[in-house]
Write a protein that holds these residues in place. Sequence first.
Motif, mmCIF file in Angstrom:
data_model
loop_
_atom_site.group_PDB
_atom_site.id
_atom_site.type_symbol
_atom_site.label_atom_id
_atom_site.label_comp_id
_atom_site.label_asym_id
_atom_site.label_seq_id
_atom_site.Cartn_x
_atom_site.Cartn_y
_atom_site.Cartn_z
ATOM 1 N N ASN A 1 -44.775 27.607 62.853
ATOM 2 C CA ASN A 1 -45.833 26.766 63.406
ATOM 3 C C ASN A 1 -46.850 26.309 62.359
ATOM 4 N N PHE A 2 -47.209 27.202 61.440
ATOM 5 C CA PHE A 2 -48.241 26.863 60.461
ATOM 6 C C PHE A 2 -47.848 27.369 59.083
ATOM 7 N N THR A 3 -48.035 26.535 58.069
ATOM 8 C CA THR A 3 -47.732 26.961 56.700
ATOM 9 C C THR A 3 -48.945 26.776 55.793
ATOM 10 N N SER A 4 -50.126 26.720 56.372
ATOM 11 C CA SER A 4 -51.354 26.699 55.576
ATOM 12 C C SER A 4 -52.316 27.731 56.150
ATOM 13 N N ALA A 5 -53.096 28.347 55.256
ATOM 14 C CA ALA A 5 -54.032 29.387 55.682
ATOM 15 C C ALA A 5 -55.067 28.829 56.661
ATOM 16 N N LYS A 6 -55.504 27.598 56.423
ATOM 17 C CA LYS A 6 -56.516 26.998 57.283
ATOM 18 C C LYS A 6 -56.034 26.886 58.726
ATOM 19 N N ASP A 7 -54.803 26.420 58.900
ATOM 20 C CA ASP A 7 -54.270 26.274 60.257
ATOM 21 C C ASP A 7 -54.029 27.629 60.914
ATOM 22 N N PHE B 1 -60.356 40.582 61.043
ATOM 23 C CA PHE B 1 -59.668 41.310 59.979
ATOM 24 C C PHE B 1 -58.309 40.669 59.683
ATOM 25 N N VAL B 2 -57.568 40.337 60.728
ATOM 26 C CA VAL B 2 -56.259 39.701 60.546
ATOM 27 C C VAL B 2 -56.423 38.372 59.813
ATOM 28 N N GLY B 3 -57.475 37.629 60.146
ATOM 29 C CA GLY B 3 -57.738 36.364 59.458
ATOM 30 C C GLY B 3 -57.993 36.559 57.972
ATOM 31 N N LYS B 4 -58.735 37.616 57.624
ATOM 32 C CA LYS B 4 -58.999 37.903 56.208
ATOM 33 C C LYS B 4 -57.709 38.263 55.469
ATOM 34 N N VAL B 5 -56.851 39.044 56.133
ATOM 35 C CA VAL B 5 -55.565 39.407 55.528
ATOM 36 C C VAL B 5 -54.722 38.160 55.319
ATOM 37 N N ALA B 6 -54.662 37.305 56.344
ATOM 38 C CA ALA B 6 -53.865 36.076 56.264
ATOM 39 C C ALA B 6 -54.360 35.189 55.132
ATOM 40 N N LEU B 7 -55.679 35.112 54.948
ATOM 41 C CA LEU B 7 -56.253 34.273 53.906
ATOM 42 C C LEU B 7 -55.893 34.794 52.516
ATOM 43 N N MET B 8 -55.953 36.117 52.325
ATOM 44 C CA MET B 8 -55.674 36.695 51.011
ATOM 45 C C MET B 8 -54.187 36.674 50.673
ATOM 46 N N LEU B 9 -53.314 36.621 51.676
ATOM 47 C CA LEU B 9 -51.874 36.624 51.420
ATOM 48 C C LEU B 9 -51.425 35.442 50.577
ATOM 49 N N GLY B 10 -52.105 34.302 50.745
ATOM 50 C CA GLY B 10 -51.671 33.102 50.026
ATOM 51 C C GLY B 10 -50.565 32.377 50.767
ATOM 52 N N ILE B 11 -50.788 32.111 52.043
ATOM 53 C CA ILE B 11 -49.794 31.451 52.891
ATOM 54 C C ILE B 11 -49.460 30.068 52.342
ATOM 55 N N GLY B 12 -48.194 29.704 52.355
ATOM 56 C CA GLY B 12 -47.767 28.389 51.887
ATOM 57 C C GLY B 12 -46.288 28.187 52.099
ATOM 58 N N THR B 13 -45.807 27.009 51.795
ATOM 59 C CA THR B 13 -44.408 26.678 52.057
ATOM 60 C C THR B 13 -43.462 27.602 51.304
#
Length: 549
Positions: free
Chosen positions: A220-226, A186-198
């Motif tokens: 540590n990470f600024t991309s959704a994949k990582d 669930f946390v992964g799905k939330v992180a993906l939808m947030l639109g993580i980026g620089t």
Amino acid sequence: MSAAWIPVLCLGVCLLLPEPAGSEGAVPIAITCFTRGLDIRKEKADVLCPGDCPLDEFSVFGNIVYASVSSICGAAIHRGVIGNSGGPVRIYSLPGRENYSSVVANGIQSQTLSRWSASFTVTKGRSGTQEATGRAVSTARPATGKRLKKTPEKKAGNKDCKADIAFLIDGSFNIGQRRFNLQKNFVGKVALMLGIGTEGPHVGLVQASEHPKIEFYLKNFTSAKDVLFAIKEVGFRGGNSNTGKALKHTAQKFFTADTGVRKGIPKVVVVFIDGWPSDDIEEAGIVAREFGVNVFIVSVAKPIPEELGMVQDVAFVDKAVCRNNGFFSYHMPNWFGTTKYVKPLVQKLCAHEQMMCSKTCYNSVNIAFLIDGSSSVGDSNFRLMLEFVSNIAKTFEISDIGAKIAAVQFTYDQRTEFSFTDYSTKENVLAVIRNIRYMSGGTATGDAISFTVRNVFGPMRDSPNKNFLVIVTDGQSYDDVRGPAAAAHDAGITIFSVGVAWAPLDDLKDMASKPKESHAFFTREFTGLEPIVSDVIRGICRDFLESQQ
């Protein structure tokens, strides 16, 4: 011919890694600056790093032994195998481990990582028959004949969702291994939808159990994949669900400049509680609010009536959240079929104007400066006025979602030097203030106030920030100031009037908000403006806090 052996690791005991047979003439694989260890799916390989890689953009985790999510070339420079001119590198795959350390070496700051599933180390490679050209080919074919995946450029992310978010997940025996994995999904799905980026949201993760553990930080990470990789790697810890202890630890240790927190960006903790906490969460909520952290509680499987006797405080959600207004609490009946809950939670986390606990006088105000450019001021004194304006402006956290600054210069006419939406960084605002050109002319302060209310504050009527107007003048106005000032007060604008030299005290008081004594200032000399800077800043913060009561 017997195989050669290469000493690679010497940490008490030296680890000898076999040199690949026939490697003398092998052609190294050309890679990019940001090709990661996990992109090379071989136990050992020779690669060729390009030259002139940007050192400050490398993601490197560990020292000597690096997490496979690290840049190969970054690790090689960090270890001293190559310089920034690039060159051949030999990479060896190693098993995953816990606690990758952070070390500064050769211009690169490696980062800590609590755990990763695979590692690698690097040694000096051999160029074989190919010379290092300093130009990396991201699509070069490895020895297997497969093309390497092109390393994606860092994405800006969802610029409309500005937040630094810590997911505080439940890792106690209360949730168990199976539901723990569903929670991670669930946390992964939330992180993906947030639109993580620089330039979008940044996230980190903390696990609550017997003792809290920060799994990874914002930086540590600024991309959704990582981030998804990192969430997948988090292991179940077990123990009591000491959520209060973990929340307090997160508020105090997670959100620092060293760990990647950004100025002017709301700080958010999303606390997942399966059942109920086994310790006091109210005190932790108070500490979080003191640190300007917005606490969200996502509760799953609330205690049934028969279990309420085991709950230390049945109102634990209301006492822990940022505000007990329904916005900061979120409930899911169980961990199954949670996809439909992802989007509503993301919408809340991206609503920065609702983040009440991160709102301070430094990041939630609009301040316009009305600067007297009449001929009685003179060019040198006008520079002192601009310095006064700059010293106030630089105190605030200027950003597109934080404090905003505007400036108007007036004589008989008015000139908007810049509006609230023109510049969203402190550096740009201060540079523009320094370059304001002196107008020279008469003094019509009343018209200037009306102009500023209409043209500068008018477009900001829907802004959640509190509005302030700082007027700096050195003389008698040729028009009425009382009526325009009263209209500004009625529009919700707090006025500070600062007079110099021949400015009449009556005019200053007529323009200032109540109480007049704390909103009107006077100095005989322009050099006397400097001590008034702190008085105006304290006044803005005082008025802001009173407006929040």
